[in-house]
Enzyme design. Sequence first.
Site, PDB file in Angstrom:
ATOM      1  N   ASN A 191      48.064 -25.530 -16.400  1.00  0.00           N
ATOM      2  CA  ASN A 191      46.777 -24.898 -16.707  1.00  0.00           C
ATOM      3  C   ASN A 191      46.971 -23.389 -16.806  1.00  0.00           C
ATOM      4  O   ASN A 191      48.075 -22.884 -16.595  1.00  0.00           O
ATOM      5  CB  ASN A 191      45.719 -25.276 -15.669  1.00  0.00           C
ATOM      6  CG  ASN A 191      46.103 -24.810 -14.280  1.00  0.00           C
ATOM      7  OD1 ASN A 191      46.203 -23.615 -14.022  1.00  0.00           O
ATOM      8  ND2 ASN A 191      46.348 -25.756 -13.382  1.00  0.00           N
ATOM      9  N   PRO A 233      46.296 -35.607  -4.688  1.00  0.00           N
ATOM     10  CA  PRO A 233      45.579 -35.392  -3.419  1.00  0.00           C
ATOM     11  C   PRO A 233      44.768 -34.113  -3.500  1.00  0.00           C
ATOM     12  O   PRO A 233      45.211 -33.141  -4.120  1.00  0.00           O
ATOM     13  CB  PRO A 233      46.715 -35.253  -2.399  1.00  0.00           C
ATOM     14  CG  PRO A 233      47.920 -34.876  -3.197  1.00  0.00           C
ATOM     15  CD  PRO A 233      47.741 -35.481  -4.561  1.00  0.00           C
ATOM     16  N   ASP A 234      43.575 -34.115  -2.917  1.00  0.00           N
ATOM     17  CA  ASP A 234      42.775 -32.878  -2.865  1.00  0.00           C
ATOM     18  C   ASP A 234      43.187 -32.141  -1.582  1.00  0.00           C
ATOM     19  O   ASP A 234      42.807 -32.533  -0.475  1.00  0.00           O
ATOM     20  CB  ASP A 234      41.283 -33.219  -2.873  1.00  0.00           C
ATOM     21  CG  ASP A 234      40.443 -31.958  -3.065  1.00  0.00           C
ATOM     22  OD1 ASP A 234      40.771 -30.919  -2.447  1.00  0.00           O
ATOM     23  OD2 ASP A 234      39.478 -32.012  -3.851  1.00  0.00           O
ATOM     24  N   PHE A 254      38.116 -22.179  -3.763  1.00  0.00           N
ATOM     25  CA  PHE A 254      37.671 -21.470  -4.963  1.00  0.00           C
ATOM     26  C   PHE A 254      37.055 -22.495  -5.909  1.00  0.00           C
ATOM     27  O   PHE A 254      37.449 -23.659  -5.895  1.00  0.00           O
ATOM     28  CB  PHE A 254      38.849 -20.758  -5.655  1.00  0.00           C
ATOM     29  CG  PHE A 254      39.182 -19.438  -5.024  1.00  0.00           C
ATOM     30  CD1 PHE A 254      39.676 -19.367  -3.723  1.00  0.00           C
ATOM     31  CD2 PHE A 254      38.999 -18.248  -5.721  1.00  0.00           C
ATOM     32  CE1 PHE A 254      39.970 -18.145  -3.133  1.00  0.00           C
ATOM     33  CE2 PHE A 254      39.296 -17.027  -5.145  1.00  0.00           C
ATOM     34  CZ  PHE A 254      39.777 -16.975  -3.847  1.00  0.00           C
TER      35      PHE A 254
END
Length: 397
Positions: free
Chosen positions: A208, A303-304, A323
């Site tokens: 990203n 996984p978060d 964030f």
Amino acid sequence: MLQDKRILLILTGGIAAYKGLDLIRRLRERGAAVTPVLTRAAEQFVTPLSVAALAGEKVYRDLFDLTDEAEMGHIQLSRSADLILVAPATADIIAKMAQGRADDLASTLLLATDTPVMIAPAMNVRMWDHPATQRNLTRIAGDGVAVVGPNDGDMACGEFGPGRMSEPLEIVAAVEGHFGPRPLTGKHVIVTSGPTHEPIDPVRYIANRSSGAQGTALARALVALGADVTFVTGPADVAPPADVKIVAVETAHEMKDAVDAALPADAAIFAAAVADWRVASASDQKLKKSKDGLPVLTFAENPDILAGVSQLATGRPGLVVGFAAETHDVVAHATAKRARKGCDWIVANDVSPETGIMGGPENAVILITDQGSDPWPRMSKADVATRLAQRIANALG
Ligand code: C5P
């Protein structure tokens, strides 16, 4: 916070000298007295008149100015301050400091002093990267000189990379840190930063546009307040900060493992742009074009990391900050995210392309806490970092 502190500010000759003018203002706002010294080269970039007007003091310019010798000799001048700050510090003054040369007023003051010295380098990226400059920096660091920055970014010469002078508020934070109190001394803070890369095969990956600029600025600001920072970074564009423990990772899974290994912590700040998905079974061989059709990628959820740490039953950091990069309904989405993930604060921002925030030098954030939402004015990422670090220090205090 800098009340009664006397700072001898040496401006040397670089385009960043214009930021030196703002630096004078910021130091004086905080109560410091600023005695300015200009090198001949600096006078090509800022005028003695504007420097004197902002400092409210005489500008010292010449080693052999006899009037000055009658008023105050250079030895006395070099020792009259609580701190000597060189900002901007060119490659040339750094080389002179490393060699102990004294061929103009600035270098003579630096050699004659017994006062602590801090420098904020500013130069072209190649000059910064040159082994001679790096050798000189190592040498003066060994002599006890503190170094602030430089930052990565666009440079006046049209190149990009490390060499941009730190922003005035970052330098002020370092000066305040020097004089203490350093409210985060003894506190361990984990900061995640940058993008993650999720492999498709050994040569391709999903990434990203995160540059790592905000996370890096935040780590720097926390260090300036005395924190021990573990900096877990994906493959970022900007160089990592100095004086942190760097753990370089590529994937979300590696980032999670690195964060778990870095615990316990007093605070954890999740500024990384973690990929939500990875390719379920990345190929261990390069995918080939085939007449049988296009490859089909199947995704699996990552996984978060933020949610995992926020919801730890034992060993949860006292403050967990996430964030949220949103493109619409920023406050509503960020407030819902805070509740869903279980973190204490969310730093939300609008990353619609027209804002120029993603990958740019500025940020406009809204801080979401249990008290509601607090929109901050648009400012540099360095200023956001300084302000956020101060809030973190207050919360941990
Ligand atoms: O869910 P979303 O990606 O919008 O949340 C953003 C926040 O969650 C950021 O603080 C980011 O660092 C964190 N995050 C994480 N692990 C993930 C996804 C996001 O820590 N897998």
